[in-house]
Design an enzyme around this catalytic site. Structure first.
Site, short mmCIF file in Angstrom:
data_model
loop_
_atom_site.label_atom_id
_atom_site.label_comp_id
_atom_site.label_asym_id
_atom_site.label_seq_id
_atom_site.Cartn_x
_atom_site.Cartn_y
_atom_site.Cartn_z
N LYS A 152 0.82 -1.22 0.00
CA LYS A 152 0.00 0.00 0.00
C LYS A 152 0.86 1.28 0.00
O LYS A 152 2.07 1.23 0.27
CB LYS A 152 -0.93 -0.03 1.22
CG LYS A 152 -1.94 -1.18 1.17
CD LYS A 152 -2.97 -1.05 2.30
CE LYS A 152 -3.99 -2.17 2.26
NZ LYS A 152 -5.07 -1.99 3.26
N TYR A 159 -12.40 -2.05 -3.98
CA TYR A 159 -12.93 -2.25 -2.63
C TYR A 159 -14.47 -2.20 -2.61
O TYR A 159 -15.05 -1.90 -1.57
CB TYR A 159 -12.37 -1.18 -1.69
CG TYR A 159 -10.99 -1.51 -1.14
CD1 TYR A 159 -10.75 -2.67 -0.41
CD2 TYR A 159 -9.92 -0.64 -1.32
CE1 TYR A 159 -9.50 -2.97 0.11
CE2 TYR A 159 -8.65 -0.93 -0.80
CZ TYR A 159 -8.47 -2.10 -0.09
OH TYR A 159 -7.22 -2.38 0.44
N PHE A 210 -15.79 3.47 6.60
CA PHE A 210 -14.41 3.82 6.27
C PHE A 210 -14.14 3.80 4.76
O PHE A 210 -13.01 4.07 4.33
CB PHE A 210 -13.42 2.89 6.99
CG PHE A 210 -13.61 1.42 6.71
CD1 PHE A 210 -13.09 0.83 5.57
CD2 PHE A 210 -14.31 0.61 7.60
CE1 PHE A 210 -13.26 -0.52 5.30
CE2 PHE A 210 -14.49 -0.75 7.35
CZ PHE A 210 -13.96 -1.31 6.20
N ARG A 258 -1.87 -14.45 4.44
CA ARG A 258 -2.61 -13.78 5.51
C ARG A 258 -1.87 -13.94 6.85
O ARG A 258 -1.83 -13.04 7.67
CB ARG A 258 -4.04 -14.31 5.60
CG ARG A 258 -4.86 -13.80 4.42
CD ARG A 258 -6.30 -14.21 4.49
NE ARG A 258 -7.05 -13.47 5.50
CZ ARG A 258 -7.48 -12.22 5.37
NH1 ARG A 258 -7.21 -11.54 4.26
NH2 ARG A 258 -8.18 -11.63 6.32
N THR A 299 -5.57 -7.39 10.49
CA THR A 299 -5.83 -6.14 9.75
C THR A 299 -5.43 -4.92 10.56
O THR A 299 -4.82 -3.98 10.05
CB THR A 299 -7.34 -6.05 9.40
OG1 THR A 299 -7.70 -7.24 8.71
CG2 THR A 299 -7.65 -4.85 8.54
N ARG A 319 2.38 -6.51 9.21
CA ARG A 319 1.64 -5.36 9.75
C ARG A 319 2.14 -4.96 11.13
O ARG A 319 2.16 -3.77 11.47
CB ARG A 319 0.14 -5.68 9.76
CG ARG A 319 -0.45 -5.60 8.35
CD ARG A 319 -1.83 -6.16 8.32
NE ARG A 319 -2.52 -5.92 7.05
CZ ARG A 319 -3.53 -6.66 6.63
NH1 ARG A 319 -3.97 -7.68 7.36
NH2 ARG A 319 -4.12 -6.38 5.49
N ASN A 328 -2.24 0.16 6.63
CA ASN A 328 -1.70 -1.07 7.22
C ASN A 328 -0.76 -1.83 6.27
O ASN A 328 -0.60 -3.04 6.36
CB ASN A 328 -2.84 -1.96 7.74
CG ASN A 328 -3.79 -2.43 6.66
OD1 ASN A 328 -3.67 -2.03 5.51
ND2 ASN A 328 -4.72 -3.29 7.01
N HIS A 386 -2.18 -5.55 1.63
CA HIS A 386 -3.50 -6.19 1.46
C HIS A 386 -3.27 -7.58 0.90
O HIS A 386 -2.39 -7.79 0.08
CB HIS A 386 -4.37 -5.39 0.47
CG HIS A 386 -5.57 -6.16 0.02
ND1 HIS A 386 -6.73 -6.19 0.74
CD2 HIS A 386 -5.75 -7.00 -1.06
CE1 HIS A 386 -7.59 -6.99 0.12
NE2 HIS A 386 -7.02 -7.48 -0.97
N GLU A 424 -9.83 -10.27 -7.49
CA GLU A 424 -8.78 -9.26 -7.31
C GLU A 424 -7.65 -9.44 -8.35
O GLU A 424 -7.13 -8.45 -8.88
CB GLU A 424 -8.25 -9.32 -5.88
CG GLU A 424 -9.32 -8.87 -4.87
CD GLU A 424 -8.89 -9.00 -3.41
OE1 GLU A 424 -7.82 -9.57 -3.13
OE2 GLU A 424 -9.65 -8.50 -2.56
P1 CMP Z 1 -7.49 -4.53 3.62
O1 CMP Z 1 -7.02 -5.90 3.92
O2 CMP Z 1 -6.89 -3.84 2.47
O3 CMP Z 1 -9.09 -4.56 3.43
C1 CMP Z 1 -9.90 -3.41 3.63
C2 CMP Z 1 -9.15 -2.31 4.32
O4 CMP Z 1 -9.95 -1.33 4.93
C3 CMP Z 1 -8.33 -2.89 5.45
O5 CMP Z 1 -7.25 -3.63 4.93
C4 CMP Z 1 -7.95 -1.65 6.23
O6 CMP Z 1 -6.80 -1.02 5.72
C5 CMP Z 1 -9.14 -0.70 5.95
N1 CMP Z 1 -9.96 -0.41 7.12
C6 CMP Z 1 -10.15 0.82 7.62
N2 CMP Z 1 -10.98 0.77 8.67
C7 CMP Z 1 -11.32 -0.53 8.84
C8 CMP Z 1 -12.16 -1.22 9.78
N3 CMP Z 1 -12.81 -0.57 10.76
N4 CMP Z 1 -12.27 -2.55 9.66
C9 CMP Z 1 -11.64 -3.22 8.65
N5 CMP Z 1 -10.83 -2.61 7.73
C10 CMP Z 1 -10.66 -1.28 7.84
#
Ligand code: CMP
Length: 139
Positions: free
Chosen positions: A10, A50, A58, A86, A92, A103, A113, A116, A127
């Site tokens: 990212k 997304y 968010f 993962r 996350t 992470r 973070n 992804h 994806e």
């Molecule tokens: P990612 O695995 O890219 O999938 C969705 C992204 O939304 C997640 O990582 C986070 O970077 C972002 N995000 C922001 N707020 C939240 C939240 N409350 N819960 C989950 N993902 C979030």
């Protein structure tokens, strides 16, 4: 079972020049990079990627962040690649990520973070196809 998964490094990580370190860690785990490109997503491309989160509070902020700088997209292949990647990424929310995960070591916040990864075979297929065509995937 040999699987493919999709990864994004990212904007918070590319901004800190962390692409090599992150790719090195996942290659050391045995995952193979079978496709890779560095792009700067448009807002519309981030929204499409997304789309499953479009009702979440968010969503807007996440899309702004994902098009705030370049990202490295890749397709990873290996034994149980989805679960393996993962595990390497960690939770996350970096506050909940285990020691030694990407992470835990690199993420700045829940949104920024660093990485992804696909969460299931169906999401991996969507994806991968969103960013790569068949001719761009080797191996
Ligand atoms: P990612 O695995 O890219 O999938 C969705 C992204 O939304 C997640 O990582 C986070 O970077 C972002 N995000 C922001 N707020 C939240 C939240 N409350 N819960 C989950 N993902 C979030």
């Amino acid at each position: 079972m040999i699987q493919r998964t999709f990864s994004i490094i990212k904007p918070d990580a590319t901004e800190r020049n962390l692409e090599g370190e992150i790719l090195s860690r996942l290659q050391k785990s045995g995952l193979r990079v079978v496709a890779m490109k560095k792009i700067h997503m448009s807002r519309a491309q981030a929204e499409g990627f997304y789309h499953v989160h479009k009702e979440r509070p968010f969503f807007g902020s996440l899309c702004d962040f994902m098009c705030s700088g370049p990202v490295v997209c890749s397709v990873l292949e290996g034994e149980d690649a989805i679960a393996k990647y993962r595990e390497l990424m960690g939770a996350t929310n970096p506050a909940n990520a285990a020691e030694g995960t990407l992470r835990k070591d690199f993420a700045v916040s829940l949104e920024a973070n660093s990485v992804h990864g696909s969460d299931a075979p169906e999401t991996a297929a969507f994806e991968i196809g969103y960013f790569f065509n068949a001719l761009e995937i080797t191996g």
